[in-house]
Enzyme design. Structure first.
Site, PDB file in Angstrom:
ATOM      1  N   ARG A  99       0.825  -1.208   0.000  1.00 54.92           N
ATOM      2  CA  ARG A  99       0.000   0.000   0.000  1.00 54.92           C
ATOM      3  C   ARG A  99       0.863   1.264   0.000  1.00 54.92           C
ATOM      4  O   ARG A  99       0.540   2.238  -0.668  1.00 54.92           O
ATOM      5  CB  ARG A  99      -0.942  -0.022   1.203  1.00 54.92           C
ATOM      6  CG  ARG A  99      -2.087  -1.012   1.012  1.00 54.92           C
ATOM      7  CD  ARG A  99      -2.940  -1.202   2.234  1.00 54.92           C
ATOM      8  NE  ARG A  99      -4.071  -2.079   1.911  1.00 54.92           N
ATOM      9  CZ  ARG A  99      -4.912  -2.573   2.805  1.00 54.92           C
ATOM     10  NH1 ARG A  99      -4.766  -2.279   4.092  1.00 54.92           N
ATOM     11  NH2 ARG A  99      -5.904  -3.356   2.426  1.00 54.92           N
TER      12      ARG A  99
ATOM     13  N   TYR B 199      -6.353  -1.146  -6.734  1.00 48.38           N
ATOM     14  CA  TYR B 199      -5.724  -2.346  -6.166  1.00 48.38           C
ATOM     15  C   TYR B 199      -5.066  -2.082  -4.815  1.00 48.38           C
ATOM     16  O   TYR B 199      -4.917  -0.959  -4.392  1.00 48.38           O
ATOM     17  CB  TYR B 199      -4.778  -3.023  -7.146  1.00 48.38           C
ATOM     18  CG  TYR B 199      -3.592  -2.268  -7.687  1.00 48.38           C
ATOM     19  CD1 TYR B 199      -3.049  -1.151  -7.074  1.00 48.38           C
ATOM     20  CD2 TYR B 199      -2.973  -2.722  -8.857  1.00 48.38           C
ATOM     21  CE1 TYR B 199      -1.947  -0.507  -7.586  1.00 48.38           C
ATOM     22  CE2 TYR B 199      -1.864  -2.084  -9.387  1.00 48.38           C
ATOM     23  CZ  TYR B 199      -1.360  -0.974  -8.743  1.00 48.38           C
ATOM     24  OH  TYR B 199      -0.268  -0.346  -9.265  1.00 48.38           O
ATOM     25  N   GLU B 200      -4.724  -3.178  -4.145  1.00 44.66           N
ATOM     26  CA  GLU B 200      -4.224  -3.166  -2.763  1.00 44.66           C
ATOM     27  C   GLU B 200      -5.226  -2.547  -1.799  1.00 44.66           C
ATOM     28  O   GLU B 200      -4.852  -1.886  -0.830  1.00 44.66           O
ATOM     29  CB  GLU B 200      -2.873  -2.440  -2.670  1.00 44.66           C
ATOM     30  CG  GLU B 200      -1.803  -2.982  -3.584  1.00 44.66           C
ATOM     31  CD  GLU B 200      -1.590  -4.486  -3.459  1.00 44.66           C
ATOM     32  OE1 GLU B 200      -1.964  -5.051  -2.420  1.00 44.66           O
ATOM     33  OE2 GLU B 200      -1.049  -5.096  -4.399  1.00 44.66           O
ATOM     34  N   GLY B 201      -6.507  -2.775  -2.052  1.00 46.74           N
ATOM     35  CA  GLY B 201      -7.570  -2.196  -1.245  1.00 46.74           C
ATOM     36  C   GLY B 201      -8.024  -0.897  -1.860  1.00 46.74           C
ATOM     37  O   GLY B 201      -7.250   0.061  -1.943  1.00 46.74           O
TER      38      GLY B 201
END
Length: 565
Positions: free
Chosen positions: A281, A414-416
């Protein structure tokens, strides 16, 4: 970058206080930045545009990356960039995370698609180092530290996007201590490629007796090639045709009885994976910063050379000047925030005082969703704003900015997703402890502002107004969430953006203070002007965001009740 590292954040003196970095000084940092710039500009940038047009090629036998990617990766390994921040015991160079952050910003700005392949390396290294058995670390750790082998993160499944509680992949134990992995994963960056002869997959799956939900997920390591040289039962079933980052192979992966080994404790896979995910992140936040920097550099260069209207360059027109100052102010503040977060990571690992390490780690946890979501949002929207400088030329591939717009969009997902980051920030990092960690952060900002010189008192006052507003808005949520549990969810996006802008206000104050201390330097004069622009033109947005957070929005409540919508 040197200005932020040496003057704004004053990192070299802090490094000297940490035994692991005692020999790292400003000249060494400058040399690293210089060589990183050469690699980004000389190796990665020249292959970026063509790779966007050509993309990757998938066949049953595997994935072929665009022309120049393999050679660029070989140079990446040869020059030791993968090992920059890894421990010397594992073959790394042991440099500060802040220098690694600067390097990652550069390569993302130069070639986001290529950067996707080594993007998870350091997180995978940290995850294995923290949770792997001695045997697994002996077999894989140095390979990951050096970049000889690349790594992936296999979370997402067709029925489970952000909701990992829906993961169905299975892991059945074998007598020899390994596990048989079965299931399908989608959107796996670098799941298959031709850059390395092995790929180490980190896979979420469920044990036979696992409880339902996220509490029943375990983490496994499954290599593409097993130690005896045989191919593991892992297959790439295809790659996605995407809006951007076309040089990155986004794969659908099938695990058909693949051999894997448990990482960490059974049914606690998310705790282990979050070591890798939080690293990713922060990396994605740096991608947003890289896109913003690339957009600003390119727009400024074009605006200075393109003549339009009475023989004047575009940069002479007020509307274009607004765009350029807007971008410059955001880049400068974003770099301070991202590098400060990296400095806190260094402190959390290497400070000699245990209490300082713990406090730094907690602050990294609070800042991570802000860095990821706020910087990626600015990276995409800033690139979109920058495209306007070119007019019609910006819409064609030749000038590169339309690719920046397309490539930058994925970082918000992406990555949350950024919405998930906002919920994580507000519910888990702020409200869960009654706002205690936030209060500590705001107090630090206030203390910093108190050190501002009298000539910059107006900037300090603007930031103080935001920290006061942040406290009031947070207290309103704490007081009202029991009666209206959905209230924080309705304003989470506003909260993250308001806090991001408040942190930018602090960054602009730090920049202004450092720049004002330097006389007869045009670059520092511009930095001071950009900081003033940020405080006067951009920070006021936080005011109405905090005000909106403090209100219980009746319209949003009524819309939520209309289930047909």
């Amino acid at each position: 970058m040197q200005f932020v590292i040496e003057d704004v954040l004053q990192a070299p003196p802090a490094w000297r206080s940490m035994p692991a970095f005692a020999e790292i000084d400003a000249p060494i940092a400058r040399a690293v930045l210089e060589e990183a710039g050469k690699f980004a500009a000389g190796v990665l940038a020249p292959i970026n545009g063509k790779a966007d047009l050509d993309g990757c090629t998938w066949r049953d036998c595997g994935v072929t990356t665009p022309a120049g990617y393999r050679e660029a990766y070989a140079a990446f390994i040869e020059q030791g960039w993968a090992a920059l921040a890894c421990d010397p015991e594992d073959g790394g160079q042991g440099l500060p995370a802040m220098l690694n952050a600067a390097f990652n910003e550069m390569i993302a700005a130069a070639n986001h698609g290529w950067t996707m392949y080594p993007g998870l390396l350091h997180g995978a290294y940290e995850c294995l180092r923290a949770h792997g058995s001695s045997e697994l670390k002996q077999r894989y750790l140095t390979k990951l530290a050096s970049g000889e082998w690349l790594a992936t993160m296999n979370l997402t499944e067709p029925q489970a996007g952000s909701d990992l509680a829906l993961v169905r992949s299975k892991a059945d134990p074998r007598p020899d201590g390994s596990y048989r992995l079965t299931g399908s994963k989608i959107f796996i960056s670098g799941g298959e490629h031709d850059l390395t002869d092995n790929i180490v997959h980190f896979v979420l799956a469920r044990l036979p007796d696992a409880p339902s939900g996220t509490k029943g997920i375990s983490l496994f390591l499954a290599p593409k090639v097993l130690s005896d040289g045989s191919r593991n039962a892992i297959r790439c079933d295809g790659i996605e045709k995407k809006m951007g980052i076309k040089g990155s192979a986004t794969c659908a992966m099938n695990f058909d009885g693949a051999t894997g080994w448990l990482l960490g404790e059974p049914n606690r896979g998310l705790a282990a994976m979050f070591v890798m995910m939080n690293s990713a992140r922060l990396q994605v936040g740096l991608q947003g910063l890289g896109h913003l920097e690339a957009a600003h550099q390119n727009a400024r260069a074009y605006a200075l050379e393109r003549v339009q209207g009475r023989g004047q360059p575009l940069a002479a027109h007020p509307a274009i000047r607004h765009i350029l100052w807007h971008l410059r102010a955001q880049v400068d503040a974003g770099r301070v925030l991202a590098y400060w977060c990296a400095a806190l990571i260094d402190e959390s690992h290497h400070d000699q005082d245990a209490a300082c390490r713990q406090a730094a780690d907690a602050r990294v946890g609070l800042l991570t969703p802000v860095v990821k979501a706020f910087l990626t949002d600015l990276g995409h929207r800033g690139a979109d704003d920058a495209l306007q400088v070119w007019g019609g030329y910006g819409y064609v591939h030749e000038y590169g900015i339309e690719q920046t717009v397309r490539d930058s969009r994925i970082a918000m997902i992406y990555e949350g997703t950024n919405e998930v980051q906002a919920i994580d920030l507000l519910q888990r990092k702020v409200l869960a402890d009654g706002g205690a960690q936030l209060q500590t952060l705001l107090s630090m900002l206030d203390t910093d502002v108190n050190a501002m010189p009298a000539a910059l008192a107006d900037l300090a006052a603007a930031l103080r107004a935001q920290t006061v507003a942040a406290r009031k808005a947070t207290q309103a949520l704490i007081a009202g969430q029991m009666a209206d549990p959905e209230w924080p969810l309705r304003v989470a996006d506003d909260y993250l953006r308001a806090l991001g802008l408040t942190l930018f206000g602090w960054a602009w104050c730090r920049i202004a203070r450092a720049a004002a201390a330097v006389t007869d330097d045009d670059w520092c004069a511009d930095a001071l002007s950009a900081a003033r622009y940020g405080i006067e033109w951009l920070l006021p947005e936080a005011t109405w965001r905090w005000q909106r957070i403090s209100r219980r929005e009746a319209v949003l409540q009524s819309i939520a009740s209309q289930r047909k919508i």
